[in-house]
Design a protein around this motif. Sequence first.
Motif, PDB file in Angstrom:
ATOM      1  N   PHE A   1       0.829  -1.202   0.000  1.00  0.00           N
ATOM      2  CA  PHE A   1       0.000   0.000   0.000  1.00  0.00           C
ATOM      3  C   PHE A   1       0.867   1.257   0.000  1.00  0.00           C
ATOM      4  O   PHE A   1       0.572   2.228  -0.699  1.00  0.00           O
ATOM      5  N   LYS A   2       1.954   1.229   0.795  1.00  0.00           N
ATOM      6  CA  LYS A   2       2.862   2.386   0.843  1.00  0.00           C
ATOM      7  C   LYS A   2       3.481   2.638  -0.527  1.00  0.00           C
ATOM      8  O   LYS A   2       3.589   3.780  -0.976  1.00  0.00           O
ATOM      9  N   GLU A   3       3.892   1.554  -1.175  1.00  0.00           N
ATOM     10  CA  GLU A   3       4.487   1.694  -2.503  1.00  0.00           C
ATOM     11  C   GLU A   3       3.470   2.257  -3.494  1.00  0.00           C
ATOM     12  O   GLU A   3       3.770   3.177  -4.253  1.00  0.00           O
ATOM     13  N   ALA A   4       2.254   1.739  -3.455  1.00  0.00           N
ATOM     14  CA  ALA A   4       1.201   2.227  -4.351  1.00  0.00           C
ATOM     15  C   ALA A   4       0.879   3.695  -4.062  1.00  0.00           C
ATOM     16  O   ALA A   4       0.733   4.501  -4.990  1.00  0.00           O
ATOM     17  N   PHE A   5       0.798   4.046  -2.788  1.00  0.00           N
ATOM     18  CA  PHE A   5       0.512   5.440  -2.433  1.00  0.00           C
ATOM     19  C   PHE A   5       1.624   6.349  -2.955  1.00  0.00           C
ATOM     20  O   PHE A   5       1.354   7.413  -3.515  1.00  0.00           O
ATOM     21  N   GLY A   6       2.867   5.910  -2.803  1.00  0.00           N
ATOM     22  CA  GLY A   6       4.002   6.693  -3.293  1.00  0.00           C
ATOM     23  C   GLY A   6       3.964   6.908  -4.797  1.00  0.00           C
ATOM     24  O   GLY A   6       4.327   7.978  -5.292  1.00  0.00           O
ATOM     25  N   ILE A   7       3.498   5.907  -5.525  1.00  0.00           N
ATOM     26  CA  ILE A   7       3.370   6.028  -6.980  1.00  0.00           C
ATOM     27  C   ILE A   7       2.244   7.002  -7.332  1.00  0.00           C
ATOM     28  O   ILE A   7       2.390   7.833  -8.223  1.00  0.00           O
ATOM     29  N   MET A   8       1.137   6.910  -6.607  1.00  0.00           N
ATOM     30  CA  MET A   8      -0.013   7.767  -6.911  1.00  0.00           C
ATOM     31  C   MET A   8       0.194   9.216  -6.476  1.00  0.00           C
ATOM     32  O   MET A   8      -0.350  10.125  -7.090  1.00  0.00           O
TER      33      MET A   8
ATOM     34  N   THR B   1       1.918  11.836  -6.972  1.00  0.00           N
ATOM     35  CA  THR B   1       2.907  12.307  -7.944  1.00  0.00           C
ATOM     36  C   THR B   1       3.584  13.610  -7.532  1.00  0.00           C
ATOM     37  O   THR B   1       4.721  13.843  -7.906  1.00  0.00           O
ATOM     38  N   ASP B   2       2.895  14.449  -6.750  1.00  0.00           N
ATOM     39  CA  ASP B   2       3.544  15.692  -6.316  1.00  0.00           C
ATOM     40  C   ASP B   2       4.251  15.541  -4.968  1.00  0.00           C
ATOM     41  O   ASP B   2       4.828  16.496  -4.448  1.00  0.00           O
ATOM     42  N   LYS B   3       4.184  14.342  -4.391  1.00  0.00           N
ATOM     43  CA  LYS B   3       4.908  13.967  -3.162  1.00  0.00           C
ATOM     44  C   LYS B   3       4.606  14.880  -1.977  1.00  0.00           C
ATOM     45  O   LYS B   3       5.466  15.145  -1.143  1.00  0.00           O
TER      46      LYS B   3
ATOM     47  N   ALA C   1      -2.508  11.915 -13.179  1.00  0.00           N
ATOM     48  CA  ALA C   1      -1.120  11.712 -13.617  1.00  0.00           C
ATOM     49  C   ALA C   1      -0.676  10.265 -13.413  1.00  0.00           C
ATOM     50  O   ALA C   1      -0.018   9.683 -14.289  1.00  0.00           O
ATOM     51  N   ALA C   2      -1.025   9.678 -12.281  1.00  0.00           N
ATOM     52  CA  ALA C   2      -0.616   8.297 -11.997  1.00  0.00           C
ATOM     53  C   ALA C   2      -1.270   7.324 -12.973  1.00  0.00           C
ATOM     54  O   ALA C   2      -0.602   6.428 -13.507  1.00  0.00           O
TER      55      ALA C   2
END
Length: 149
Positions: A19-26, A28-30, A41-42
């Motif tokens: 979930f953390k990895e997916a959230f990090g990908i989504m 996009t503006d961090k 964008a994701a």
Amino acid sequence: MPKKANIFESFSHSAIQQFKEAFGIMDTDKDGLLSSSDLVAAFTAHGKNIGGGEAQAMLDEVDGPMNFTQMVTLFASKMAGGSDDDDVILASFEAFEMDGKIDAEAFRHSLMTFGNKFSASEVDDAFAEFKIDEGMIDAAHLKGLMVSK
């Protein structure tokens, strides 16, 4: 599923990492929050075009800003109804199967007509992952995509 004081206890450590990895990908503006522009964008980066309205509808499923904890809470609520056992899922595919193959058009029609109906776009996305030859889906491959057995 009993309500847990800590939503993270509802999932394995491995699932939380995913979930953390997916959230990090989504995200996009961090900035630690998912916005409709983040989701657009994701999705675009992964080959699926969605509009801002569709992205906002996803975000509107939670109260307040969509941070990581809200996303995990949303996943938990979506899963609260439970999921089918692998045997039930396999049996549902076997209803369509003949000689290790599933007629792609008949399966498409069923997905778009019965139960929780899929849109044409959702079916197209799913079918892009299937092995289809001469209008027939490889049933073993399809079942392998859907269950962990």
